[in-house]
Design a protein around this motif. Structure first.
Motif, PDB file in Angstrom:
ATOM      1  N   LEU A  57      53.074  39.452  37.537  1.00 54.74           N
ATOM      2  CA  LEU A  57      54.121  39.579  36.533  1.00 54.74           C
ATOM      3  C   LEU A  57      53.491  39.705  35.151  1.00 54.74           C
ATOM      4  O   LEU A  57      53.048  38.718  34.555  1.00 54.74           O
ATOM      5  N   SER A  58      53.396  40.927  34.651  1.00 59.42           N
ATOM      6  CA  SER A  58      52.805  41.217  33.340  1.00 59.42           C
ATOM      7  C   SER A  58      51.467  40.524  33.144  1.00 59.42           C
ATOM      8  O   SER A  58      51.150  40.019  32.062  1.00 59.42           O
ATOM      9  N   THR A  59      50.667  40.495  34.198  1.00 58.43           N
ATOM     10  CA  THR A  59      49.269  40.111  34.063  1.00 58.43           C
ATOM     11  C   THR A  59      48.561  41.123  33.179  1.00 58.43           C
ATOM     12  O   THR A  59      49.027  42.254  33.007  1.00 58.43           O
ATOM     13  N   SER A  60      47.414  40.735  32.630  1.00 59.55           N
ATOM     14  CA  SER A  60      46.638  41.699  31.841  1.00 59.55           C
ATOM     15  C   SER A  60      45.176  41.294  31.849  1.00 59.55           C
ATOM     16  O   SER A  60      44.847  40.102  31.903  1.00 59.55           O
ATOM     17  N   GLY A  61      44.308  42.300  31.787  1.00 57.21           N
ATOM     18  CA  GLY A  61      42.878  42.036  31.763  1.00 57.21           C
ATOM     19  C   GLY A  61      42.357  41.618  33.126  1.00 57.21           C
ATOM     20  O   GLY A  61      42.984  41.848  34.164  1.00 57.21           O
ATOM     21  N   ASP A  62      41.185  40.993  33.120  1.00 60.04           N
ATOM     22  CA  ASP A  62      40.573  40.514  34.362  1.00 60.04           C
ATOM     23  C   ASP A  62      41.134  39.132  34.663  1.00 60.04           C
ATOM     24  O   ASP A  62      40.890  38.173  33.924  1.00 60.04           O
ATOM     25  N   VAL A  63      41.849  39.022  35.769  1.00 62.26           N
ATOM     26  CA  VAL A  63      42.591  37.792  36.047  1.00 62.26           C
ATOM     27  C   VAL A  63      42.204  37.147  37.383  1.00 62.26           C
ATOM     28  O   VAL A  63      42.764  36.111  37.749  1.00 62.26           O
ATOM     29  N   LEU A  64      41.260  37.748  38.108  1.00 57.83           N
ATOM     30  CA  LEU A  64      40.897  37.252  39.434  1.00 57.83           C
ATOM     31  C   LEU A  64      39.406  36.952  39.515  1.00 57.83           C
ATOM     32  O   LEU A  64      38.587  37.674  38.953  1.00 57.83           O
ATOM     33  N   THR A  65      39.066  35.913  40.240  1.00 60.76           N
ATOM     34  CA  THR A  65      37.672  35.648  40.587  1.00 60.76           C
ATOM     35  C   THR A  65      37.281  36.517  41.780  1.00 60.76           C
ATOM     36  O   THR A  65      38.151  37.071  42.469  1.00 60.76           O
ATOM     37  N   PRO A  66      35.991  36.656  42.070  1.00 60.56           N
ATOM     38  CA  PRO A  66      35.597  37.408  43.275  1.00 60.56           C
ATOM     39  C   PRO A  66      36.243  36.867  44.543  1.00 60.56           C
ATOM     40  O   PRO A  66      36.677  37.646  45.414  1.00 60.56           O
ATOM     41  N   THR A  67      36.343  35.556  44.674  1.00 55.38           N
ATOM     42  CA  THR A  67      36.981  34.979  45.860  1.00 55.38           C
ATOM     43  C   THR A  67      38.458  35.335  45.916  1.00 55.38           C
ATOM     44  O   THR A  67      38.996  35.666  46.988  1.00 55.38           O
ATOM     45  N   ALA A  68      39.132  35.290  44.777  1.00 55.27           N
ATOM     46  CA  ALA A  68      40.549  35.648  44.743  1.00 55.27           C
ATOM     47  C   ALA A  68      40.751  37.127  45.090  1.00 55.27           C
ATOM     48  O   ALA A  68      41.716  37.481  45.790  1.00 55.27           O
ATOM     49  N   ARG A  69      39.853  37.976  44.636  1.00 54.69           N
ATOM     50  CA  ARG A  69      39.934  39.391  45.021  1.00 54.69           C
ATOM     51  C   ARG A  69      39.842  39.548  46.534  1.00 54.69           C
ATOM     52  O   ARG A  69      40.612  40.295  47.147  1.00 54.69           O
ATOM     53  N   ASP A  70      38.921  38.849  47.136  1.00 55.63           N
ATOM     54  CA  ASP A  70      38.745  38.945  48.590  1.00 55.63           C
ATOM     55  C   ASP A  70      39.980  38.435  49.317  1.00 55.63           C
ATOM     56  O   ASP A  70      40.422  39.037  50.308  1.00 55.63           O
ATOM     57  N   ARG A  71      40.531  37.319  48.856  1.00 56.39           N
ATOM     58  CA  ARG A  71      41.722  36.760  49.478  1.00 56.39           C
ATOM     59  C   ARG A  71      42.899  37.730  49.383  1.00 56.39           C
ATOM     60  O   ARG A  71      43.637  37.943  50.352  1.00 56.39           O
TER      61      ARG A  71
END
Length: 215
Positions: A57-71
């Motif tokens: 919801l209207s996130t912006s920029g880099d908002v995820l860690t590498p682990t969160a990306r994988d999940r």
């Protein structure tokens, strides 16, 4: 039967929209979903399978860690739902998978102003309640390229109805697609606080998110 649960993610590391609190409250008010709203990326580092959909919801920029990306990748590829609202297209520019998932990258916008959105699919849950030509005041996002080759367009902008558009005759605003076994919905609308009091816009969100959450 309990309501489906959504993980509504609102982290920002770039521009932050004043409408985020109103948007979270509006999603809760729909009554269709149980809302778990989070700002911390650790929320996406945990198993996600119990969520019907993940909503950026209207996130912006880099908002995820590498682990969160994988999940998130595993969740969607295995059948999880994803919905992006407005500035979700201004997110994770350095992660190619996310660009492919969403279908388009934000390029810019003219000033907030009224314009016309055109319904391209009158049968989809996100658009079937809308008039064929929908008068909207919003921030009319332009994208680097039309996502049409890889998505099913639900709603497009009539650039003749406002000033400053850069995409011409092919300007999608909302669309859906599949990614692996998962479903993806995105709408570029939703900049203003007032949007989240608009019954037509809320029905647009309800329909799109419900579609994405269906397994």
């Amino acid at each position: 039967m309990p309501a489906p649960t959504l993980l509504v993610y609102t982290r920002t590391t770039d521009y932050r929209h004043d409408s985020i609190p109103a948007a979270v409250a509006a999603l809760r008010s729909l009554g269709d979903f149980e809302i778990h709203a989070h700002e911390n990326p650790t929320a996406l580092e945990q198993p996600l399978d119990h969520y019907a959909a993940v909503v950026f919801l209207s996130t912006s920029g880099d908002v995820l860690t590498p682990t969160a990306r994988d999940r998130l990748t595993a969740y969607i590829e295995n059948g999880g739902g994803y919905a992006g609202i407005h500035a979700a297209a201004c997110t994770e520019y350095d992660w190619p998978y996310y660009g492919d998932l969403l279908g388009a990258r934000f390029a810019g916008h003219p000033p907030i102003q009224p314009g016309r959105a055109l319904v391209e699919d009158p049968d989809h849950p996100a658009t079937r309640h809308l008039p064929p030509t929908w008068e909207v005041t919003d921030e009319w996002y332009d994208f680097h390229a039309s996502p049409r080759p890889t998505v099913h367009v639900l709603l497009s902008a009539d650039e003749s109805s406002y000033t400053g558009g850069t995409m011409g005759d092919d300007h999608p605003l909302a669309w859906c697609r599949t990614q692996g076994a998962g479903r993806v919905f995105y709408t570029a609308l939703g900049h203003t606080v007032e949007a989240y009091d608009d019954p037509l816009f809320l029905a647009h969100l309800r329909g799109g998110i419900t579609w994405a959450a269906a397994r």
